[in-house]
Design a protein around this motif. Structure first.
Motif, PDB file in Angstrom:
ATOM      1  N   LEU A 191      26.730 -54.505 -15.665  1.00 18.42           N
ATOM      2  CA  LEU A 191      27.647 -54.881 -14.593  1.00 18.42           C
ATOM      3  C   LEU A 191      29.101 -54.561 -14.972  1.00 18.42           C
ATOM      4  CD1 LEU A 191      27.961 -56.334 -11.824  1.00 18.42           C
ATOM      5  CD2 LEU A 191      28.378 -58.418 -13.123  1.00 18.42           C
ATOM      6  N   THR A 192      29.812 -53.919 -14.044  1.00 21.13           N
ATOM      7  CA  THR A 192      31.215 -53.580 -14.263  1.00 21.13           C
ATOM      8  C   THR A 192      32.039 -54.086 -13.085  1.00 21.13           C
ATOM      9  OG1 THR A 192      30.635 -51.580 -15.492  1.00 21.13           O
ATOM     10  CG2 THR A 192      32.875 -51.730 -14.632  1.00 21.13           C
ATOM     11  N   ILE A 193      33.095 -54.858 -13.391  1.00 27.11           N
ATOM     12  CA  ILE A 193      34.035 -55.346 -12.370  1.00 27.11           C
ATOM     13  C   ILE A 193      35.409 -54.777 -12.713  1.00 27.11           C
ATOM     14  CG2 ILE A 193      35.036 -57.352 -11.251  1.00 27.11           C
ATOM     15  CD1 ILE A 193      32.632 -58.970 -12.213  1.00 27.11           C
ATOM     16  N   LYS A 194      35.952 -53.939 -11.832  1.00 30.61           N
ATOM     17  CA  LYS A 194      37.202 -53.243 -12.133  1.00 30.61           C
ATOM     18  C   LYS A 194      38.159 -53.357 -10.955  1.00 30.61           C
ATOM     19  CE  LYS A 194      37.100 -48.785 -12.078  1.00 30.61           C
ATOM     20  NZ  LYS A 194      36.819 -47.381 -12.419  1.00 30.61           N
ATOM     21  N   ALA A 195      39.413 -53.769 -11.268  1.00 30.63           N
ATOM     22  CA  ALA A 195      40.465 -53.829 -10.247  1.00 30.63           C
ATOM     23  C   ALA A 195      41.006 -52.410 -10.034  1.00 30.63           C
ATOM     24  CB  ALA A 195      41.581 -54.773 -10.679  1.00 30.63           C
ATOM     25  N   THR A 196      40.906 -51.895  -8.792  1.00 30.39           N
ATOM     26  CA  THR A 196      41.296 -50.512  -8.509  1.00 30.39           C
ATOM     27  C   THR A 196      42.619 -50.393  -7.764  1.00 30.39           C
ATOM     28  OG1 THR A 196      39.990 -50.566  -6.470  1.00 30.39           O
ATOM     29  CG2 THR A 196      38.897 -49.780  -8.478  1.00 30.39           C
ATOM     30  N   SER A 202      47.397 -58.854  -2.368  1.00 27.55           N
ATOM     31  CA  SER A 202      46.038 -58.351  -2.156  1.00 27.55           C
ATOM     32  C   SER A 202      45.591 -57.485  -3.329  1.00 27.55           C
ATOM     33  CB  SER A 202      45.959 -57.539  -0.856  1.00 27.55           C
ATOM     34  OG  SER A 202      46.353 -58.328   0.249  1.00 27.55           O
ATOM     35  N   THR A 203      44.321 -57.614  -3.716  1.00 23.34           N
ATOM     36  CA  THR A 203      43.738 -56.834  -4.814  1.00 23.34           C
ATOM     37  C   THR A 203      42.330 -56.401  -4.431  1.00 23.34           C
ATOM     38  OG1 THR A 203      44.968 -58.169  -6.422  1.00 23.34           O
ATOM     39  CG2 THR A 203      43.225 -56.763  -7.274  1.00 23.34           C
ATOM     40  N   THR A 204      41.985 -55.144  -4.756  1.00 22.77           N
ATOM     41  CA  THR A 204      40.653 -54.609  -4.510  1.00 22.77           C
ATOM     42  C   THR A 204      39.924 -54.441  -5.836  1.00 22.77           C
ATOM     43  OG1 THR A 204      41.399 -53.430  -2.533  1.00 22.77           O
ATOM     44  CG2 THR A 204      39.333 -52.695  -3.530  1.00 22.77           C
ATOM     45  N   TYR A 205      38.677 -54.909  -5.889  1.00 19.57           N
ATOM     46  CA  TYR A 205      37.849 -54.805  -7.093  1.00 19.57           C
ATOM     47  C   TYR A 205      36.582 -54.012  -6.755  1.00 19.57           C
ATOM     48  CZ  TYR A 205      40.704 -58.718  -8.755  1.00 19.57           C
ATOM     49  OH  TYR A 205      41.741 -59.521  -9.120  1.00 19.57           O
ATOM     50  N   GLU A 206      36.179 -53.101  -7.659  1.00 23.13           N
ATOM     51  CA  GLU A 206      34.935 -52.361  -7.515  1.00 23.13           C
ATOM     52  C   GLU A 206      33.895 -52.941  -8.463  1.00 23.13           C
ATOM     53  OE1 GLU A 206      35.470 -48.205  -8.069  1.00 23.13           O
ATOM     54  OE2 GLU A 206      36.541 -47.910  -6.176  1.00 23.13           O
ATOM     55  N   VAL A 207      32.692 -53.197  -7.930  1.00 20.03           N
ATOM     56  CA  VAL A 207      31.587 -53.749  -8.722  1.00 20.03           C
ATOM     57  C   VAL A 207      30.455 -52.732  -8.742  1.00 20.03           C
ATOM     58  CG1 VAL A 207      29.948 -55.635  -8.945  1.00 20.03           C
ATOM     59  CG2 VAL A 207      32.226 -56.081  -8.058  1.00 20.03           C
ATOM     60  N   SER A 208      29.978 -52.403  -9.937  1.00 17.73           N
ATOM     61  CA  SER A 208      28.915 -51.407 -10.061  1.00 17.73           C
ATOM     62  C   SER A 208      28.040 -51.734 -11.260  1.00 17.73           C
ATOM     63  CB  SER A 208      29.524 -50.003 -10.223  1.00 17.73           C
ATOM     64  OG  SER A 208      30.322 -49.946 -11.404  1.00 17.73           O
ATOM     65  N   GLY A 209      26.896 -51.027 -11.339  1.00 16.11           N
ATOM     66  CA  GLY A 209      26.029 -51.131 -12.510  1.00 16.11           C
ATOM     67  C   GLY A 209      24.910 -52.127 -12.386  1.00 16.11           C
ATOM     68  N   ILE A 291      36.093 -57.191  -2.535  1.00 20.00           N
ATOM     69  CA  ILE A 291      35.065 -56.781  -3.497  1.00 20.00           C
ATOM     70  C   ILE A 291      34.237 -55.676  -2.870  1.00 20.00           C
ATOM     71  CG2 ILE A 291      33.060 -57.516  -4.821  1.00 20.00           C
ATOM     72  CD1 ILE A 291      34.237 -60.329  -4.830  1.00 20.00           C
ATOM     73  N   GLN A 292      34.288 -54.490  -3.467  1.00 21.55           N
ATOM     74  CA  GLN A 292      33.546 -53.338  -2.965  1.00 21.55           C
ATOM     75  C   GLN A 292      32.321 -53.094  -3.854  1.00 21.55           C
ATOM     76  OE1 GLN A 292      36.363 -50.106  -2.806  1.00 21.55           O
ATOM     77  NE2 GLN A 292      37.277 -50.818  -0.879  1.00 21.55           N
TER      78      GLN A 292
END
Length: 300
Positions: A191-196, A202-209, A291-292
């Motif tokens: 699991l990876t949580i990264k602020a892009t 406002s903040t956008t975070y990408e979640v993958s893995g 959260i994307q």
């Protein structure tokens, strides 16, 4: 009522928030919030707090506080003079030490040396006692035949076999638990949580893995919270009391939008892993979180 007070009140009413909701979201007393809307700054303790309360009020209702300060700078008191006067008043003239105090300072090195000698002697004493104690333990009498016989149990006795079976069962259970924990650890490692991106509050975070995503929102303090899915439908909206938790499986969602009224009191987790705020919650108390879900394409 001032123009700034009208602007704040209109923004609050557009959000559908009462003064009680705003008090819970900002932790500012209701009477101070009313004073900001009415432009009655005299009841607020200090110009610094006036500016701080306006900033928190604006961010809680979705206004840009910096633009407000620039637009209404003539109506908002400047806290610089108050800070300077407080700092100057806190400075006291240095006084000369009395003669008795100067003599004590002269004796200080001697006292420190004496204390060091006492500490060294105490350490040596403890070491000597430990060495003597170890020698006495080694000089214990050998076990009697009766006590020795308790340990000389035949390997083929039923008691020994039963103990061995219990031990084997415990080992198997421990190995199963370890295997499950390793599997969970592997999933969390992927699991990876990264602020892009981050702009304003406002903040956008990408979640993958991870093939499965579980969202958890926990209120460590009372706070207003709103959670919307990718279609804009509300999943959760309103005040969350201290200790309340909201959980939702978001595996099938490409995007989740959250608005947190009091970020220092709200903890966000994905698959049990805490999302670290990109913006300092103590500075930006009201935040918009996107959260994307970046799902990995599987080969056919």
């Amino acid at each position: 009522m001032t123009e700034l007070g009208n602007r704040l009140k209109e923004a609050r009413e557009e959000k559908g928030m009462s003064l009680d909701d705003l008090q819970a979201a900002t932790k500012i007393q209701k009477r101070y919030l009313t004073a900001l809307e009415e432009g009655n700054y005299d009841i607020i303790p200090g110009k610094f707090y006036v500016r701080a309360f306006i900033k928190q009020y604006a961010e809680a209702v979705g206004l840009d506080s910096e633009l407000l300060f620039e637009e209404f700078k003539k109506d908002i008191p400047n806290s610089y003079n108050d800070e300077v006067s407080e700092k100057l008043s806190s400075i006291k003239p240095q006084r000369e030490l009395p003669k008795s105090a100067s003599k004590a300072l002269e004796l200080l090195p001697t006292l420190l040396v004496a204390a060091g000698v006492i500490v060294v002697i105490a350490i040596i004493y403890v070491i000597v006692q430990a060495v003597n104690g170890g020698g006495n333990q080694q000089a214990e009498e050998p076990k009697t035949e009766e006590s020795q016989s308790k340990y000389d149990v035949s390997k083929d006795s039923p008691l020994t076999k039963e103990n061995q079976q219990n031990t084997d069962a415990q080992k198997d259970s421990a190995e199963d638990d370890k295997e499950k924990k390793d599997q969970q650890s592997d999933e969390n490692d992927k699991l990876t949580i990264k602020a892009t991106a981050s702009e304003g509050s406002s903040t956008t975070y990408e979640v993958s893995g991870s093939d499965k995503l579980e969202l958890e929102v926990k209120a460590n303090e009372n706070s207003w919270v709103r959670v919307r899915d990718e279609k804009g439908s509300s999943l959760k909206e309103g005040m969350m009391k201290k200790g309340e938790t909201f959980q939702k499986n978001i595996t099938d969602q490409s995007q989740i939008d959250l608005r947190i009224g009091y970020a220092p009191g709200v903890e966000i987790k994905i698959n049990g892993e805490v999302l670290s705020y990109k913006l300092d919650p103590k500075t930006v108390m009201t935040q918009n979180i996107t959260i994307q879900n970046k799902k990995e394409e599987k080969s056919s």
